[in-house]
Motif scaffolding. Structure first.
Motif, PDB file in Angstrom:
ATOM      1  N   ASP A  40       0.778  -1.240   0.129  1.00  0.00           N
ATOM      2  CA  ASP A  40      -0.145  -0.092  -0.080  1.00  0.00           C
ATOM      3  C   ASP A  40       0.738   1.218  -0.017  1.00  0.00           C
ATOM      4  O   ASP A  40       0.797   2.096   0.808  1.00  0.00           O
ATOM      5  CB  ASP A  40      -0.775   0.053   1.121  1.00  0.00           C
ATOM      6  CG  ASP A  40      -2.220   0.960   0.778  1.00  0.00           C
ATOM      7  OD1 ASP A  40      -2.393   1.640  -0.074  1.00  0.00           O
ATOM      8  OD2 ASP A  40      -2.709   1.449   2.118  1.00  0.00           O
ATOM      9  N   TYR A  67     -14.711   9.445  -5.907  1.00  0.00           N
ATOM     10  CA  TYR A  67     -14.741   8.217  -5.422  1.00  0.00           C
ATOM     11  C   TYR A  67     -13.333   7.525  -5.713  1.00  0.00           C
ATOM     12  O   TYR A  67     -12.492   8.068  -6.739  1.00  0.00           O
ATOM     13  CB  TYR A  67     -15.532   7.280  -6.327  1.00  0.00           C
ATOM     14  CG  TYR A  67     -16.933   7.800  -6.400  1.00  0.00           C
ATOM     15  CD1 TYR A  67     -17.777   7.171  -5.662  1.00  0.00           C
ATOM     16  CD2 TYR A  67     -17.506   8.824  -7.310  1.00  0.00           C
ATOM     17  CE1 TYR A  67     -19.295   7.321  -5.543  1.00  0.00           C
ATOM     18  CE2 TYR A  67     -18.862   9.282  -7.136  1.00  0.00           C
ATOM     19  CZ  TYR A  67     -19.735   8.280  -6.184  1.00  0.00           C
ATOM     20  OH  TYR A  67     -21.214   8.637  -6.172  1.00  0.00           O
ATOM     21  N   THR A  69     -10.533   4.229  -4.042  1.00  0.00           N
ATOM     22  CA  THR A  69     -10.440   3.095  -3.574  1.00  0.00           C
ATOM     23  C   THR A  69      -9.869   2.859  -1.998  1.00  0.00           C
ATOM     24  O   THR A  69      -9.579   4.097  -1.696  1.00  0.00           O
ATOM     25  CB  THR A  69      -9.633   1.981  -4.112  1.00  0.00           C
ATOM     26  OG1 THR A  69      -8.199   2.236  -4.399  1.00  0.00           O
ATOM     27  CG2 THR A  69      -9.788   1.916  -5.675  1.00  0.00           C
ATOM     28  N   GLU A  70      -9.593   1.809  -1.432  1.00  0.00           N
ATOM     29  CA  GLU A  70      -9.240   1.885  -0.296  1.00  0.00           C
ATOM     30  C   GLU A  70      -7.613   2.195   0.009  1.00  0.00           C
ATOM     31  O   GLU A  70      -7.122   2.074   1.160  1.00  0.00           O
ATOM     32  CB  GLU A  70      -9.421   0.353   0.471  1.00  0.00           C
ATOM     33  CG  GLU A  70      -8.892  -0.769   0.034  1.00  0.00           C
ATOM     34  CD  GLU A  70      -9.440  -1.512  -1.184  1.00  0.00           C
ATOM     35  OE1 GLU A  70      -9.206  -2.727  -1.485  1.00  0.00           O
ATOM     36  OE2 GLU A  70     -10.099  -0.562  -1.991  1.00  0.00           O
ATOM     37  N   TRP A  71      -7.077   2.000  -0.966  1.00  0.00           N
ATOM     38  CA  TRP A  71      -5.389   2.135  -1.085  1.00  0.00           C
ATOM     39  C   TRP A  71      -5.112   3.554  -1.215  1.00  0.00           C
ATOM     40  O   TRP A  71      -5.526   4.288  -1.776  1.00  0.00           O
ATOM     41  CB  TRP A  71      -5.124   1.545  -2.238  1.00  0.00           C
ATOM     42  CG  TRP A  71      -5.718   0.112  -2.474  1.00  0.00           C
ATOM     43  CD1 TRP A  71      -6.576  -0.510  -3.340  1.00  0.00           C
ATOM     44  CD2 TRP A  71      -5.124  -1.231  -1.775  1.00  0.00           C
ATOM     45  NE1 TRP A  71      -6.583  -1.827  -3.022  1.00  0.00           N
ATOM     46  CE2 TRP A  71      -5.819  -2.037  -2.012  1.00  0.00           C
ATOM     47  CE3 TRP A  71      -3.993  -1.170  -0.816  1.00  0.00           C
ATOM     48  CZ2 TRP A  71      -5.464  -3.526  -1.365  1.00  0.00           C
ATOM     49  CZ3 TRP A  71      -3.811  -2.285  -0.111  1.00  0.00           C
ATOM     50  CH2 TRP A  71      -4.642  -3.422  -0.510  1.00  0.00           C
ATOM     51  N   ASN A  75      -6.222   7.802  -2.510  1.00  0.00           N
ATOM     52  CA  ASN A  75      -6.644   8.677  -1.850  1.00  0.00           C
ATOM     53  C   ASN A  75      -5.478   9.967  -1.707  1.00  0.00           C
ATOM     54  O   ASN A  75      -6.080  11.167  -1.939  1.00  0.00           O
ATOM     55  CB  ASN A  75      -6.588   8.160  -0.447  1.00  0.00           C
ATOM     56  CG  ASN A  75      -7.570   7.268   0.115  1.00  0.00           C
ATOM     57  OD1 ASN A  75      -8.459   7.622   0.576  1.00  0.00           O
ATOM     58  ND2 ASN A  75      -7.652   6.058  -0.573  1.00  0.00           N
ATOM     59  N   LYS A  91     -15.171   6.243  -0.470  1.00  0.00           N
ATOM     60  CA  LYS A  91     -14.384   4.932  -0.681  1.00  0.00           C
ATOM     61  C   LYS A  91     -15.146   3.687  -0.964  1.00  0.00           C
ATOM     62  O   LYS A  91     -15.946   3.587  -0.052  1.00  0.00           O
ATOM     63  CB  LYS A  91     -13.330   4.865   0.531  1.00  0.00           C
ATOM     64  CG  LYS A  91     -12.363   5.944   0.883  1.00  0.00           C
ATOM     65  CD  LYS A  91     -11.603   5.597   2.005  1.00  0.00           C
ATOM     66  CE  LYS A  91     -10.574   6.856   2.197  1.00  0.00           C
ATOM     67  NZ  LYS A  91      -9.736   6.809   3.257  1.00  0.00           N
ATOM     68  N   LYS A  93     -14.235  -0.285  -2.086  1.00  0.00           N
ATOM     69  CA  LYS A  93     -13.018  -1.092  -2.591  1.00  0.00           C
ATOM     70  C   LYS A  93     -12.804  -1.398  -4.126  1.00  0.00           C
ATOM     71  O   LYS A  93     -13.787  -1.314  -4.804  1.00  0.00           O
ATOM     72  CB  LYS A  93     -13.400  -2.548  -1.791  1.00  0.00           C
ATOM     73  CG  LYS A  93     -13.186  -2.289  -0.355  1.00  0.00           C
ATOM     74  CD  LYS A  93     -13.512  -3.656  -0.004  1.00  0.00           C
ATOM     75  CE  LYS A  93     -13.258  -3.687   1.807  1.00  0.00           C
ATOM     76  NZ  LYS A  93     -13.437  -4.964   2.462  1.00  0.00           N
ATOM     77  N   ASN A 117      -9.004   4.966  -9.836  1.00  0.00           N
ATOM     78  CA  ASN A 117      -8.928   3.723  -9.673  1.00  0.00           C
ATOM     79  C   ASN A 117      -7.643   3.290 -10.126  1.00  0.00           C
ATOM     80  O   ASN A 117      -6.648   3.965  -9.735  1.00  0.00           O
ATOM     81  CB  ASN A 117     -10.142   3.072 -10.313  1.00  0.00           C
ATOM     82  CG  ASN A 117     -10.740   2.053  -9.553  1.00  0.00           C
ATOM     83  OD1 ASN A 117     -10.536   0.856  -9.544  1.00  0.00           O
ATOM     84  ND2 ASN A 117     -11.931   2.731  -9.028  1.00  0.00           N
TER      85      ASN A 117
END
Length: 163
Positions: A40, A67, A69-71, A75, A91, A93, A117
């Motif tokens: 990560d 929008y 992802t969790e990574w 972010n 967020k 996945k 993404n």
């Protein structure tokens, strides 16, 4: 299905049928340059610069939802713009692209959305949003920006840019 292809200096315009979305436009891109091959990573200095360039480019575009992802890399790519616009990141996945598409279709804000993404998930998202063909990414493709503009006649225009 109608298909229109026009060559432009900045990219390609494609018209095609699209599942109904309420957003006026959807901007889609891969995260900026990743820091390393760890599970990560954040962003490299070049990636941080690209994230700030993205924020500068889109600060007046009317983005109302971002929008990611969790990574960390998605972010960190979004944070400069989110901070400028005082928006919270949404967020979802990376392996839940179907959920992301459902949420985009369900959002009735009539604003503009940004989706950040990954190289292995973005091609599927583009297809689910009606891209006319599969788009592939190499390990070094960080500069692609896709702009989806839905039209009232059930056809939409995809604009492909580099930033």
């Amino acid at each position: 299905m109608r298909f229109q292809l026009q060559s432009m200096g900045l990219g390609i315009l494609l018209s095609y049928a699209l599942p109904a979305v309420a957003y006026q436009q959807i901007f889609l891109l891969r995260h900026a340059e990743r820091g390393d091959q760890s599970p990560d990573p954040g962003l490299t200095l070049a990636g941080e610069m690209r994230a700030h360039r993205l924020a500068w480019m889109l600060q007046d575009a009317g983005i109302t939802a971002i929008y990611v992802t969790e990574w960390a890399r998605t972010n960190k790519t979004a944070e400069p713009l989110a901070n400028k616009l005082s928006l919270k990141l949404i967020k979802i996945k990376a392996d839940e692209s179907k959920k992301l598409i459902e949420q985009i279709k369900a959002d009735k804000s009539d604003g503009k959305a940004l989706i950040i993404n990954h190289s292995n998930t973005l091609p599927d998202l583009l297809l689910q949003l009606g891209a006319a063909r599969q788009i592939t990414f190499t390990e070094y493709d960080y500069d692609r920006l896709f702009v989806l503009t839905p039209r009232k006649d059930d056809y939409s225009v995809f604009t492909y840019l580099h930033f």
